[in-house]
Design a protein around this motif. Sequence first.
Motif, PDB file in Angstrom:
ATOM      1  N   PHE A  68       0.823  -1.146   0.061  1.00  0.00           N
ATOM      2  CA  PHE A  68      -0.089  -0.142  -0.051  1.00  0.00           C
ATOM      3  C   PHE A  68       0.835   1.190   0.028  1.00  0.00           C
ATOM      4  N   ARG A  69       0.501   2.497  -0.227  1.00  0.00           N
ATOM      5  CA  ARG A  69       1.144   3.757  -0.123  1.00  0.00           C
ATOM      6  C   ARG A  69       0.049   4.703   0.106  1.00  0.00           C
ATOM      7  N   GLN A  70       1.099   5.764   0.689  1.00  0.00           N
ATOM      8  CA  GLN A  70       0.240   7.092   1.201  1.00  0.00           C
ATOM      9  C   GLN A  70       1.035   8.052   0.920  1.00  0.00           C
ATOM     10  N   GLY A  71       0.558   8.879  -0.118  1.00  0.00           N
ATOM     11  CA  GLY A  71       1.158  10.178  -0.696  1.00  0.00           C
ATOM     12  C   GLY A  71       0.814  11.333   0.129  1.00  0.00           C
ATOM     13  N   PRO A  72       1.567  12.369  -0.092  1.00  0.00           N
ATOM     14  CA  PRO A  72       1.343  13.615   0.659  1.00  0.00           C
ATOM     15  C   PRO A  72      -0.377  14.256   0.567  1.00  0.00           C
ATOM     16  N   GLY A  73      -0.883  14.393   1.490  1.00  0.00           N
ATOM     17  CA  GLY A  73      -2.210  14.841   1.529  1.00  0.00           C
ATOM     18  C   GLY A  73      -3.266  13.937   1.222  1.00  0.00           C
ATOM     19  N   ARG A  74      -3.020  12.411   0.930  1.00  0.00           N
ATOM     20  CA  ARG A  74      -3.844  11.602   0.287  1.00  0.00           C
ATOM     21  C   ARG A  74      -3.949  10.490   1.337  1.00  0.00           C
ATOM     22  N   GLU A  75      -5.004   9.618   1.096  1.00  0.00           N
ATOM     23  CA  GLU A  75      -5.391   8.517   2.021  1.00  0.00           C
ATOM     24  C   GLU A  75      -4.272   7.387   1.400  1.00  0.00           C
ATOM     25  N   ARG A  76      -4.489   6.195   2.552  1.00  0.00           N
ATOM     26  CA  ARG A  76      -3.499   5.093   1.960  1.00  0.00           C
ATOM     27  C   ARG A  76      -4.376   4.214   0.799  1.00  0.00           C
ATOM     28  N   GLU A  77      -3.620   3.920   0.118  1.00  0.00           N
ATOM     29  CA  GLU A  77      -4.350   3.040  -1.306  1.00  0.00           C
ATOM     30  C   GLU A  77      -3.632   1.963  -1.518  1.00  0.00           C
ATOM     31  N   PHE A  78      -4.358   1.134  -2.185  1.00  0.00           N
ATOM     32  CA  PHE A  78      -3.716  -0.347  -2.439  1.00  0.00           C
ATOM     33  C   PHE A  78      -2.882  -0.067  -3.678  1.00  0.00           C
ATOM     34  N   VAL A  79      -1.900  -0.895  -3.628  1.00  0.00           N
ATOM     35  CA  VAL A  79      -0.947  -1.013  -4.522  1.00  0.00           C
ATOM     36  C   VAL A  79      -0.852  -2.306  -5.443  1.00  0.00           C
ATOM     37  N   ALA A  80      -0.527  -3.250  -4.749  1.00  0.00           N
ATOM     38  CA  ALA A  80      -0.658  -4.804  -5.202  1.00  0.00           C
ATOM     39  C   ALA A  80      -0.687  -5.739  -4.300  1.00  0.00           C
ATOM     40  N   ALA A  81      -0.968  -6.935  -4.543  1.00  0.00           N
ATOM     41  CA  ALA A  81      -0.979  -8.029  -3.594  1.00  0.00           C
ATOM     42  C   ALA A  81      -0.663  -9.400  -4.276  1.00  0.00           C
ATOM     43  N   ILE A  82      -0.352 -10.322  -3.515  1.00  0.00           N
ATOM     44  CA  ILE A  82       0.160 -11.724  -3.848  1.00  0.00           C
ATOM     45  C   ILE A  82      -0.081 -12.691  -3.051  1.00  0.00           C
ATOM     46  N   SER A  83      -0.597 -13.792  -3.316  1.00  0.00           N
ATOM     47  CA  SER A  83      -1.124 -14.731  -2.397  1.00  0.00           C
ATOM     48  C   SER A  83       0.224 -15.552  -1.874  1.00  0.00           C
ATOM     49  N   GLY A  84      -0.335 -16.297  -0.856  1.00  0.00           N
ATOM     50  CA  GLY A  84       0.775 -16.954  -0.182  1.00  0.00           C
ATOM     51  C   GLY A  84       1.527 -17.749  -0.829  1.00  0.00           C
ATOM     52  N   SER A  85       1.136 -18.332  -2.122  1.00  0.00           N
ATOM     53  CA  SER A  85       1.940 -19.343  -2.818  1.00  0.00           C
ATOM     54  C   SER A  85       2.730 -18.555  -3.698  1.00  0.00           C
ATOM     55  N   GLY A  86       2.258 -17.300  -4.232  1.00  0.00           N
ATOM     56  CA  GLY A  86       2.876 -16.438  -5.105  1.00  0.00           C
ATOM     57  C   GLY A  86       2.075 -16.701  -6.684  1.00  0.00           C
ATOM     58  N   SER A  87       1.020 -17.540  -6.441  1.00  0.00           N
ATOM     59  CA  SER A  87       0.386 -17.815  -7.888  1.00  0.00           C
ATOM     60  C   SER A  87      -0.517 -16.843  -8.332  1.00  0.00           C
ATOM     61  N   ALA A  88      -0.947 -16.083  -7.295  1.00  0.00           N
ATOM     62  CA  ALA A  88      -1.957 -14.925  -7.647  1.00  0.00           C
ATOM     63  C   ALA A  88      -1.543 -13.562  -7.566  1.00  0.00           C
ATOM     64  N   THR A  89      -1.725 -12.742  -8.228  1.00  0.00           N
ATOM     65  CA  THR A  89      -1.432 -11.244  -7.856  1.00  0.00           C
ATOM     66  C   THR A  89      -2.445 -10.415  -8.504  1.00  0.00           C
ATOM     67  N   TYR A  90      -2.252  -9.148  -8.054  1.00  0.00           N
ATOM     68  CA  TYR A  90      -3.181  -8.115  -8.259  1.00  0.00           C
ATOM     69  C   TYR A  90      -2.638  -6.967  -8.166  1.00  0.00           C
ATOM     70  N   TYR A  91      -3.112  -5.947  -9.083  1.00  0.00           N
ATOM     71  CA  TYR A  91      -2.479  -4.656  -9.093  1.00  0.00           C
ATOM     72  C   TYR A  91      -3.453  -3.434  -9.386  1.00  0.00           C
TER      73      TYR A  91
END
Length: 122
Positions: free
Chosen positions: A37-60
């Motif tokens: 996740f990331r939080q820029g100046p003056g902005r709310e925290r936002e999702f960037v990317a995720a990966i499953s435990g095995s690494g087989s699934a990702t999302y951006y």
Amino acid sequence: QVQLVESGGGLVQAGGSLRLSCVASGRTFRLYTMGWFRQGPGREREFVAAISGSGSATYYADSVKGRFTISRDNAKNTVYLQMNSLKPEDTAVYYCAAGPVFAVRAGPYDYWGQGTQVIVSS
């Protein structure tokens, strides 16, 4: 308990690259979905990317798709975020997080790192 420590942030010119790392404590790392996740100046925290435990699934997030790549090495208890073609709007504090389910919202993530600053100059 899982402790997360990010590293790899810094100052980079637009168009450049950085690779963030997040090392987790504990022996159950492979069971956790990992997110960035990331939080820029003056902005709310936002999702960037995720990966499953095995690494087989990702999302951006759409804003980083095609430029950022999330990966993990379960043998090293580490998740990475390779960031290419960086833009000034990518400037933010980047956080890694661990949770029991694959999610794009912050709520399901139980554990958070302290964050690492990324600054992209134009």
